[in-house]
Design a protein around this motif. Structure first.
Motif, PDB file in Angstrom:
ATOM      1  N   LEU A  30       0.822  -1.207   0.000  1.00  0.00           N
ATOM      2  CA  LEU A  30       0.000   0.000   0.000  1.00  0.00           C
ATOM      3  C   LEU A  30       0.858   1.260   0.000  1.00  0.00           C
ATOM      4  O   LEU A  30       1.743   1.430   0.831  1.00  0.00           O
ATOM      5  CB  LEU A  30      -0.901  -0.001   1.243  1.00  0.00           C
ATOM      6  N   THR A  31       0.612   2.122  -0.972  1.00  0.00           N
ATOM      7  CA  THR A  31       1.175   3.470  -0.947  1.00  0.00           C
ATOM      8  C   THR A  31       0.053   4.441  -1.280  1.00  0.00           C
ATOM      9  O   THR A  31      -0.904   4.080  -1.966  1.00  0.00           O
ATOM     10  CB  THR A  31       2.327   3.653  -1.970  1.00  0.00           C
ATOM     11  N   PHE A  32       0.172   5.637  -0.781  1.00  0.00           N
ATOM     12  CA  PHE A  32      -0.855   6.642  -1.028  1.00  0.00           C
ATOM     13  C   PHE A  32      -0.451   7.543  -2.182  1.00  0.00           C
ATOM     14  O   PHE A  32       0.735   7.731  -2.452  1.00  0.00           O
ATOM     15  CB  PHE A  32      -1.084   7.475   0.234  1.00  0.00           C
ATOM     16  N   SER A  33      -1.444   8.086  -2.868  1.00  0.00           N
ATOM     17  CA  SER A  33      -1.180   9.050  -3.932  1.00  0.00           C
ATOM     18  C   SER A  33      -2.262  10.117  -3.908  1.00  0.00           C
ATOM     19  O   SER A  33      -3.323   9.926  -3.305  1.00  0.00           O
ATOM     20  CB  SER A  33      -1.139   8.367  -5.313  1.00  0.00           C
ATOM     21  N   THR A  34      -1.983  11.231  -4.563  1.00  0.00           N
ATOM     22  CA  THR A  34      -2.956  12.323  -4.600  1.00  0.00           C
ATOM     23  C   THR A  34      -4.166  11.981  -5.464  1.00  0.00           C
ATOM     24  O   THR A  34      -5.156  12.713  -5.463  1.00  0.00           O
ATOM     25  CB  THR A  34      -2.296  13.616  -5.124  1.00  0.00           C
ATOM     26  N   HIS A  35      -4.078  10.883  -6.216  1.00  0.00           N
ATOM     27  CA  HIS A  35      -5.248  10.423  -6.978  1.00  0.00           C
ATOM     28  C   HIS A  35      -6.372   9.992  -6.044  1.00  0.00           C
ATOM     29  O   HIS A  35      -7.547  10.092  -6.386  1.00  0.00           O
ATOM     30  CB  HIS A  35      -4.875   9.190  -7.820  1.00  0.00           C
ATOM     31  N   GLN A  36      -6.006   9.464  -4.888  1.00  0.00           N
ATOM     32  CA  GLN A  36      -6.955   8.735  -4.063  1.00  0.00           C
ATOM     33  C   GLN A  36      -7.912   9.653  -3.299  1.00  0.00           C
ATOM     34  O   GLN A  36      -7.491  10.614  -2.660  1.00  0.00           O
ATOM     35  CB  GLN A  36      -6.203   7.824  -3.088  1.00  0.00           C
ATOM     36  N   THR A  37      -9.183   9.307  -3.362  1.00  0.00           N
ATOM     37  CA  THR A  37     -10.196  10.038  -2.614  1.00  0.00           C
ATOM     38  C   THR A  37      -9.916   9.948  -1.120  1.00  0.00           C
ATOM     39  O   THR A  37     -10.139  10.906  -0.373  1.00  0.00           O
ATOM     40  CB  THR A  37     -11.589   9.448  -2.921  1.00  0.00           C
ATOM     41  N   SER A  38      -9.423   8.802  -0.663  1.00  0.00           N
ATOM     42  CA  SER A  38      -9.222   8.561   0.762  1.00  0.00           C
ATOM     43  C   SER A  38      -8.344   9.623   1.417  1.00  0.00           C
ATOM     44  O   SER A  38      -8.687  10.162   2.472  1.00  0.00           O
ATOM     45  CB  SER A  38      -8.618   7.167   0.988  1.00  0.00           C
ATOM     46  N   VAL A  39      -7.211   9.953   0.799  1.00  0.00           N
ATOM     47  CA  VAL A  39      -6.282  10.903   1.415  1.00  0.00           C
ATOM     48  C   VAL A  39      -6.858  12.320   1.369  1.00  0.00           C
ATOM     49  O   VAL A  39      -6.687  13.104   2.302  1.00  0.00           O
ATOM     50  CB  VAL A  39      -4.903  10.859   0.726  1.00  0.00           C
ATOM     51  N   LYS A  40      -7.532  12.652   0.280  1.00  0.00           N
ATOM     52  CA  LYS A  40      -8.148  13.983   0.183  1.00  0.00           C
ATOM     53  C   LYS A  40      -9.273  14.140   1.212  1.00  0.00           C
ATOM     54  O   LYS A  40      -9.478  15.206   1.782  1.00  0.00           O
ATOM     55  CB  LYS A  40      -8.664  14.235  -1.239  1.00  0.00           C
ATOM     56  N   LEU A  59      -8.525   1.159   7.098  1.00  0.00           N
ATOM     57  CA  LEU A  59      -7.988   2.325   6.389  1.00  0.00           C
ATOM     58  C   LEU A  59      -8.584   3.617   6.950  1.00  0.00           C
ATOM     59  O   LEU A  59      -7.887   4.620   7.103  1.00  0.00           O
ATOM     60  CB  LEU A  59      -8.289   2.207   4.888  1.00  0.00           C
ATOM     61  N   CYS A  60      -9.877   3.588   7.255  1.00  0.00           N
ATOM     62  CA  CYS A  60     -10.530   4.784   7.815  1.00  0.00           C
ATOM     63  C   CYS A  60      -9.923   5.156   9.154  1.00  0.00           C
ATOM     64  O   CYS A  60      -9.706   6.341   9.450  1.00  0.00           O
ATOM     65  CB  CYS A  60     -12.028   4.545   7.968  1.00  0.00           C
ATOM     66  N   SER A  61      -9.649   4.149   9.979  1.00  0.00           N
ATOM     67  CA  SER A  61      -9.020   4.393  11.278  1.00  0.00           C
ATOM     68  C   SER A  61      -7.627   4.979  11.094  1.00  0.00           C
ATOM     69  O   SER A  61      -7.232   5.918  11.778  1.00  0.00           O
ATOM     70  CB  SER A  61      -8.956   3.082  12.070  1.00  0.00           C
ATOM     71  N   LEU A  62      -6.908   4.436  10.124  1.00  0.00           N
ATOM     72  CA  LEU A  62      -5.549   4.886   9.820  1.00  0.00           C
ATOM     73  C   LEU A  62      -5.536   6.356   9.413  1.00  0.00           C
ATOM     74  O   LEU A  62      -4.680   7.134   9.838  1.00  0.00           O
ATOM     75  CB  LEU A  62      -4.994   4.022   8.683  1.00  0.00           C
ATOM     76  N   LEU A  63      -6.520   6.753   8.596  1.00  0.00           N
ATOM     77  CA  LEU A  63      -6.562   8.109   8.061  1.00  0.00           C
ATOM     78  C   LEU A  63      -7.472   9.051   8.858  1.00  0.00           C
ATOM     79  O   LEU A  63      -7.720  10.178   8.436  1.00  0.00           O
ATOM     80  CB  LEU A  63      -7.035   8.064   6.598  1.00  0.00           C
ATOM     81  N   SER A  64      -7.983   8.563   9.992  1.00  0.00           N
ATOM     82  CA  SER A  64      -8.868   9.361  10.859  1.00  0.00           C
ATOM     83  C   SER A  64     -10.114   9.849  10.122  1.00  0.00           C
ATOM     84  O   SER A  64     -10.510  11.010  10.216  1.00  0.00           O
ATOM     85  CB  SER A  64      -8.108  10.565  11.446  1.00  0.00           C
ATOM     86  N   ILE A  65     -10.726   8.937   9.353  1.00  0.00           N
ATOM     87  CA  ILE A  65     -11.977   9.249   8.656  1.00  0.00           C
ATOM     88  C   ILE A  65     -13.110   8.525   9.382  1.00  0.00           C
ATOM     89  O   ILE A  65     -13.071   7.305   9.529  1.00  0.00           O
ATOM     90  CB  ILE A  65     -11.927   8.772   7.183  1.00  0.00           C
ATOM     91  N   PRO A  66     -14.126   9.253   9.854  1.00  0.00           N
ATOM     92  CA  PRO A  66     -15.241   8.601  10.560  1.00  0.00           C
ATOM     93  C   PRO A  66     -16.027   7.676   9.617  1.00  0.00           C
ATOM     94  O   PRO A  66     -16.395   8.075   8.522  1.00  0.00           O
ATOM     95  CB  PRO A  66     -16.115   9.770  11.025  1.00  0.00           C
ATOM     96  N   MET A  67     -16.292   6.460  10.060  1.00  0.00           N
ATOM     97  CA  MET A  67     -17.040   5.504   9.239  1.00  0.00           C
ATOM     98  C   MET A  67     -18.480   5.966   8.997  1.00  0.00           C
ATOM     99  O   MET A  67     -19.122   5.546   8.038  1.00  0.00           O
ATOM    100  CB  MET A  67     -17.061   4.132   9.932  1.00  0.00           C
ATOM    101  N   SER A  68     -18.983   6.844   9.863  1.00  0.00           N
ATOM    102  CA  SER A  68     -20.380   7.275   9.768  1.00  0.00           C
ATOM    103  C   SER A  68     -20.670   8.117   8.524  1.00  0.00           C
ATOM    104  O   SER A  68     -21.827   8.336   8.184  1.00  0.00           O
ATOM    105  CB  SER A  68     -20.753   8.084  11.010  1.00  0.00           C
ATOM    106  N   VAL A  69     -19.620   8.583   7.829  1.00  0.00           N
ATOM    107  CA  VAL A  69     -19.860   9.513   6.710  1.00  0.00           C
ATOM    108  C   VAL A  69     -20.227   8.802   5.410  1.00  0.00           C
ATOM    109  O   VAL A  69     -20.680   9.443   4.463  1.00  0.00           O
ATOM    110  CB  VAL A  69     -18.622  10.424   6.440  1.00  0.00           C
ATOM    111  N   TYR A  70     -20.060   7.482   5.354  1.00  0.00           N
ATOM    112  CA  TYR A  70     -20.217   6.796   4.072  1.00  0.00           C
ATOM    113  C   TYR A  70     -21.655   6.403   3.770  1.00  0.00           C
ATOM    114  O   TYR A  70     -22.399   5.990   4.665  1.00  0.00           O
ATOM    115  CB  TYR A  70     -19.333   5.543   4.031  1.00  0.00           C
ATOM    116  N   PRO A  71     -22.055   6.495   2.493  1.00  0.00           N
ATOM    117  CA  PRO A  71     -23.425   6.117   2.114  1.00  0.00           C
ATOM    118  C   PRO A  71     -23.588   4.606   1.993  1.00  0.00           C
ATOM    119  O   PRO A  71     -22.606   3.874   1.786  1.00  0.00           O
ATOM    120  CB  PRO A  71     -23.590   6.782   0.736  1.00  0.00           C
TER     121      PRO A  71
END
Length: 475
Positions: A114-124, A187-199
């Motif tokens: 796994l590597t991150f890139s600016t393409h990815q929605t996750s990092v943005k 991945l969400c935990s790693l990037l501090s993204i709340p799971m509650s935001v996803y549809p």
């Protein structure tokens, strides 16, 4: 119609949600009118959208926290570099490499490199929650919605009553686990993204509900939601394992139908869900290249030529580019977010034809590189190769690509396969068509490009281009 991009800061690329909404509704009304139809005659609506552009908004009020952040946006470059250099990511690589070795399960292969890139929605998206306080606070109270274009359009079309996406769009975000078919909590935990935001995630060909009757005068059933590249694949009728679709639009995308098998591999390819219709789940392997249509549009804007249709003739009017190489980098580069586009090998004798040929050659060379990776990594015999997108109308690029890969390439009469795929999927869900055999009968091939030159004849020019590309890194 293309929505004009906004550039509020260097590297930021945004879209105004209200402008996008207005143009979206306008295009639908114009299309229905141009077809001589009335809205009440529309049996169903299929939505195909670009996959990596997203927005967040308040669940209760529907108010966006920011403009759409485009897939071309590189605001997350520092975050990407920080993560890719981190000790934690190295530890993750080791753990999953061991798990993959012990189990042989491909589910553990992707995280092992796994590597991150600016393409990815996750990092943005991670950047949003680190930098936009309102979104962060709303997420803590379970009041924040995340959506790529499809989700937001569904939400607006139904005046907030439908909040959903489909499997093709979800799997394209980089936050959805295609093996388990759910949003990735690790991945969400790693990037501090709340799971509650996803549809919630629904089938691709599916009754999502109806548009609010105030929008078009009558309610219209929304019968399909699909990501653009997967939609183009469906529109090309690439229904069988080994079928290949090459889209050359703003960017370039090679997609291989891998059937019910999900292939994970190191390097330039990534697994996606193509579509889910009932019990049928079709997987794809995808590779992408940047600066295809973008580079041609830039050259038009700076008046290297006056009409896109003349570029193939300009390139064919000379024997070679006279050593001129075009290195892409106008868009975000997954390998090097700091890469800038450049011409190399310019001489006093260089003219516009050489510049145009260099741009078109760079597309064909990158097609060749990606095709070779696909052949090496995807262990499925490749069948038909079908091209679409605006640049597929360029006979020089098509012929050179066919020569380089030594394969026949079909070009359909209609180059806009994303919209056709959405129509096919909506038609299947609404019962307008009953099976895919009927769709195959609707295919119309405009041209077939077959190899005319040995690929070795291009070796000196391609070697020079590869050398120039090496010199341009980390500009």
């Amino acid at each position: 119609k293309q929505v004009e991009s906004l550039y509020p800061h260097p590297g930021w690329v945004e879209l105004d949600p209200e402008v996008l909404w207005s143009q979206f509704i306008g295009v639908i009304k114009e299309a229905v009118q141009a077809a001589g139809l009335h809205m009440r005659q529309i049996a169903g609506l299929g939505i195909s959208t670009q996959r990596g552009t997203f927005i967040t908004w308040h669940k209760r009020t529907g108010r966006p926290f920011h403009n759409f952040i485009s897939w071309q946006d590189v605001r997350s470059a520092e975050l990407v570099n920080s993560w890719n250099r981190s000790l934690l990511l190295k530890v993750i690589h080791v753990i999953f490499t061991v798990l993959h070795f012990l189990t042989g399960n491909d589910r553990f292969l992707a995280p092992s490199f796994l590597t991150f890139s600016t393409h990815q929605t996750s990092v943005k998206l991670s950047w949003v929650f680190k930098n936009i306080h309102e979104a962060e606070e709303a997420a803590k109270k379970n009041n924040c919605c995340f959506g790529t274009l499809d989700t937001w359009l569904l939400y607006r079309l139904t005046k907030g009553s439908v909040y959903a996406t489909d499997y093709s769009n979800a799997s394209s975000t980089g936050v959805f686990e295609p093996f388990t078919k759910c949003w990735n909590p690790t991945l969400c935990s790693l990037l501090s993204i709340p799971m509650s935001v996803y549809p919630p995630v629904k089938d691709t060909s599916f009754n999502f509900g109806s548009t609010d009757s105030e929008i078009f005068g009558v309610p219209i059933p929304i019968m399909a939601v699909v990501a653009d590249q997967q939609s183009a694949m469906f529109g090309e009728c690439c229904f069988h394992p080994g079928d290949v679709k090459l889209t050359m639009g703003t960017g370039g995308f090679w997609n291989v139908n891998t059937g019910e098998h999900l292939f994970a591999s190191r390097g330039s390819l990534y697994p996606l869900i193509g579509w889910k219709i009932g019990e049928e789940v079709v997987y794809l392997t995808e590779g992408s290249i940047s600066d295809v249509g973008t580079a041609i549009k830039w050259a038009l804007d700076v008046e290297i030529f006056t009409n896109v249709d003349e570029t193939a003739e300009m390139a064919q009017s000379i024997a070679d580019s006279q050593g001129v190489c075009f290195i892409p980098g106008l868009q975000v580069s997954g390998d090097d977010p700091y890469l800038c586009a450049s011409f190399m090998g310019l001489k006093p004798s260089t003219n516009r034809n050489h510049l145009v040929r260099a741009i078109l050659e760079s597309i064909a060379f990158r097609n060749k590189l990606l095709y070779d990776i696909i052949v090496k990594k995807v262990h499925i015999p490749l069948r038909t190769i079908r091209a679409d997108g605006g640049v597929s109308n360029n006979s020089f690029v098509m012929q050179m690509t066919s020569d380089l890969i030594n394969k026949k390439i079909e070009k359909p009469a209609n180059a806009d396969m994303s919209s056709l795929g959405a129509a096919f999927l909506a038609g299947l869900a609404s019962g307008f068509w009953t099976d895919k055999k009927q769709l195959k009968k609707l295919r119309r091939i405009e041209a077939v490009f077959e190899p005319q030159k040995d690929s070795e004849e291009y070796r000196p020019a391609m070697d020079a281009w590869l050398q120039a590309r090496k010199h341009s890194l980390q500009w």
